[in-house]
Design an enzyme around this catalytic site. Structure first.
Site, PDB file in Angstrom:
ATOM      1  N   HIS A 561     -20.354  -3.419 -28.225  1.00 58.69           N
ATOM      2  CA  HIS A 561     -19.648  -3.108 -26.977  1.00 58.69           C
ATOM      3  C   HIS A 561     -18.461  -2.173 -27.192  1.00 58.69           C
ATOM      4  O   HIS A 561     -17.496  -2.199 -26.423  1.00 58.69           O
ATOM      5  CB  HIS A 561     -19.147  -4.406 -26.326  1.00 58.69           C
ATOM      6  CG  HIS A 561     -20.244  -5.269 -25.787  1.00 58.69           C
ATOM      7  ND1 HIS A 561     -20.005  -6.456 -25.142  1.00 58.69           N
ATOM      8  CD2 HIS A 561     -21.590  -5.118 -25.799  1.00 58.69           C
ATOM      9  CE1 HIS A 561     -21.146  -7.013 -24.784  1.00 58.69           C
ATOM     10  NE2 HIS A 561     -22.128  -6.210 -25.181  1.00 58.69           N
ATOM     11  N   HIS A 605     -21.035  -7.550 -20.520  1.00 60.21           N
ATOM     12  CA  HIS A 605     -21.831  -6.759 -21.446  1.00 60.21           C
ATOM     13  C   HIS A 605     -21.881  -5.319 -20.951  1.00 60.21           C
ATOM     14  O   HIS A 605     -22.251  -5.038 -19.813  1.00 60.21           O
ATOM     15  CB  HIS A 605     -23.227  -7.360 -21.567  1.00 60.21           C
ATOM     16  CG  HIS A 605     -23.213  -8.710 -22.222  1.00 60.21           C
ATOM     17  ND1 HIS A 605     -23.769  -8.963 -23.456  1.00 60.21           N
ATOM     18  CD2 HIS A 605     -22.666  -9.889 -21.822  1.00 60.21           C
ATOM     19  CE1 HIS A 605     -23.585 -10.225 -23.778  1.00 60.21           C
ATOM     20  NE2 HIS A 605     -22.919 -10.815 -22.798  1.00 60.21           N
TER      21      HIS A 605
END
Length: 627
Positions: A561, A605
């Site tokens: 991420h 996410h």
């Protein structure tokens, strides 16, 4: 390869599953060896074959738009800009096509370190990744059509409304939750919504398939019962305004197969005459006129030859939060002192590469159980699962990387945790003790000696895992150039835990995970924490806060991420690289469209956010040139 219909699986994918999984039945040593050999073949085969036309001969010299990177942002932009029939778009991607291996959700860990992955690792930093090979964190990034959406765990969450309202409060007009929600919905084709009351927050009919995997282990419902026992909302819709709670995952899968950015946004439109895609094309520089400060094209290498192409309107960088800043700096846009250090003429002095953020996690927690109810890799090489997947797109191979459910929670350090959770717990019905093929520890980059000392004694023992994820990091890292050679990987300074508040919060997340394991729901299965202390932390009382603070520094993991390295902000923000229209400050004809623009990483996410950014950017570009 032509689609077989139904779940979108290809004949190639079905054949691969037959070969890879069908030959490897439990209890047969030779079959296991064949399984490993075939998996390794598909891993190292890497992206699909190059374009038939050699050396990019079919690429013209001029296009209206040149898009760099076919990941989640670039795929969307290329799709939406070619909706305008009079515009021509060239999409450049350093990798090639996906292959059969990328289709199978459960086998994602086998993709890491393959030809689909740039193979990045961070620089050493005291106090993190101590149990990893060479004490460096592994940072997988996709080098393939579809980018990191081809090698990620496919979990679909978006963060919470306050994340985007915070962006707006920082001066980024047009980026509030009310502004971005329509773009999340535009991309999405939601097959399942956890709560009917939140249907309005989801989309139908978009390119991106989002669904809840249909196959469940016996422990999936147990996890949800544990959530109810702890007083959480079940099921929670983490895409709605009240995300706290437990639920099964939503995933970017299409009836059991991965729905990557390329599969969703590019394959359906590859016939458009105004779209040119050049694969295996590594962009080495954005061409910028030093006097007019205008980007007018890019230089790229393909087939050992160097080419230049020119953009009549704009160059759009969608190379991701690690490669976009590298490319900007190689092109003279970045911190002046750093560019001068590498002999690069400075065109614009901007804080490129700063503000690096990531969702750090600790993936080493293992909870043993006394029944055969979990995913042990060797157990799931069974012909019945092969039939389920190959013919109906069902069964255990549809679980996205083994992530079955998740919870968003608030620790005692959360600021307004009812609206903005600071912790995520991802439930896996398997654990490192079931990693008989070694793919999971390779994914993490874990040192084999450490693995053997901690998990080896319990290999093939039934166990489940719960990964606490730090959603709101205070720590910041940086991307720097290794040299002026574009083929030298950048230097990545993770910066994990440099702010002590992050370590404190992650310790609380570990304690929340242990609390889940101690619920009546899990105690029916005799659930208990693996009793082996981490080597190097034995001097701390086992399970004490001091022990967990030590353990975090050994098993420091992440979810791909990385973001924030080309920060979006108003002109008054001295750290901003792009403005709220995503234009690079001081440079005409150049935008950034990927997760590097995030000023603060949201609590979710990031793949979903990259799609949203691509959708919104495409509309802004159309407004600039059509209005």
């Amino acid at each position: 390869m032509r689609s077989t219909g139904g779940g979108g699986r290809t004949l190639q994918c079905v054949a691969a599953v037959v070969v890879v999984l069908g030959l490897a039945t439990p209890g047969h040593g030779m079959a296991y060896t064949v399984f490993q050999a075939v998996v390794e073949y598909y891993r190292m085969l890497g992206p699909g074959p190059a374009d038939a036309v050699p050396d990019a001969a079919y690429v013209k010299q001029h296009y209206d738009f040149v898009v760099v990177g076919a990941g989640s942002g670039g795929s969307v932009v290329a799709n939406r800009l070619t909706e305008v029939a009079g515009w021509s778009v060239l999409l450049l991607e350093a990798g090639g096509e996906e292959n059969a291996m990328t289709e199978v959700p459960l086998l994602v860990s086998y993709l890491i370190g393959s030809g689909f992955d740039w193979g990045y690792r961070t620089e050493r930093q005291p106090g993190i990744c101590g149990a990893m090979a060479d004490k460096r964190c592994r940072w997988p990034r996709g080098k393939v059509m579809g980018g990191t959406s081809v090698i990620n765990y496919m979990v679909y969450t978006r963060g919470v409304p306050d994340d985007y309202d915070h962006w707006a409060r920082l001066g980024n007009s047009g980026w509030s939750y009310a502004d971005v929600l329509p773009y999340f919905r535009k991309s999405e084709d939601a097959r399942h919504v956890p709560s009917p009351s939140t249907y309005q927050y989801h989309g139908r009919g978009g390119y991106l398939k989002v669904e809840e995997p249909t196959w469940k282990t016996p422990l999936g419902p147990v996890f949800l019962r544990a959530g109810r026992e702890l007083g959480y909302q079940v099921p929670a819709d983490h895409s709605g305004p009240r995300p706290l709670g437990f639920s099964y995952v939503l995933a970017t899968t299409d009836r059991g197969t991965r729905c990557s950015a390329s599969k969703a946004f590019l394959r359906p439109i590859r016939h458009r005459p105004n779209l040119t895609v050049a694969k295996h094309a590594t962009v080495t520089k954005v061409l910028i006129d030093a006097v007019s400060k205008r980007a007018y094209g890019v230089r790229f290498v393909r087939g050992r030859r160097t080419f230049e192409v020119y953009a009549r309107k704009e160059v759009i960088l969608s190379a991701g939060a690690l490669n976009t800043p590298q490319l900007l700096m190689l092109s003279g846009v970045g911190p002046a002192d750093h560019l001068i250090e590498h002999g690069i003429p400075v065109i614009s002095n901007l804080k490129v590469g700063y503000n690096l953020q990531d969702h750090m996690s600790m993936a080493g927690l293992v909870f043993l159980v006394n029944q055969s109810v979990t995913i042990v890799e060797s157990r799931f090489r069974n012909p019945k699962y092969l039939v389920q997947y190959a013919l109906r797109g069902q069964g255990p191979y549809t679980i996205p990387g083994g992530a079955e459910a998740l919870a968003f929670t608030a620790t005692r350090f959360a600021v307004n945790g009812s609206r903005a959770p600071d912790m995520e717990l991802v439930f896996g019905p398997g654990a490192l003790t079931g990693d008989t093929g070694g793919s999971l520890r390779r994914l993490l980059g874990m040192n084999e000696t450490f693995y053997d000392q901690v998990y080896g004694k319990f290999l093939e023992h039934d166990a489940w895992g719960l990964v606490p994820i730090l959603l709101r990091p205070y720590s910041r890292g940086r991307v720097k150039l290794r040299s002026s050679n574009p083929f030298h990987a950048p230097l990545f300074y993770a910066g994990y835990l440099t702010d002590e508040r992050d370590r404190n919060t992650l310790v609380e997340g570990i304690k929340q995970a242990i609390a889940v394991s101690k619920t009546r729901a899990f105690q029916k299965y005799g659930s208990r924490l693996l009793p082996i202390p981490f080597p190097g932390c034995e001097h701390k009382p086992f399970m004490s806060d001091a022990y967990w603070r030590c353990a975090i520094g050994l098993v420091s993991t992440n979810l791909h991420h990385q973001s924030g390295t080309c920060k979006m902000g108003p002109d008054s923000d001295p750290d901003a690289v792009v403005n709220p229209r995503l234009r690079v400050r001081g440079i005409k004809g150049l935008r950034v469209v990927d997760t590097s623009i995030m000023p603060v990483i949201p609590a979710g996410h990031t793949n979903s956010m990259a799609f949203m950014i691509g959708e919104k950017a495409a509309d802004m570009i159309k407004e600039s040139w059509l209005m």
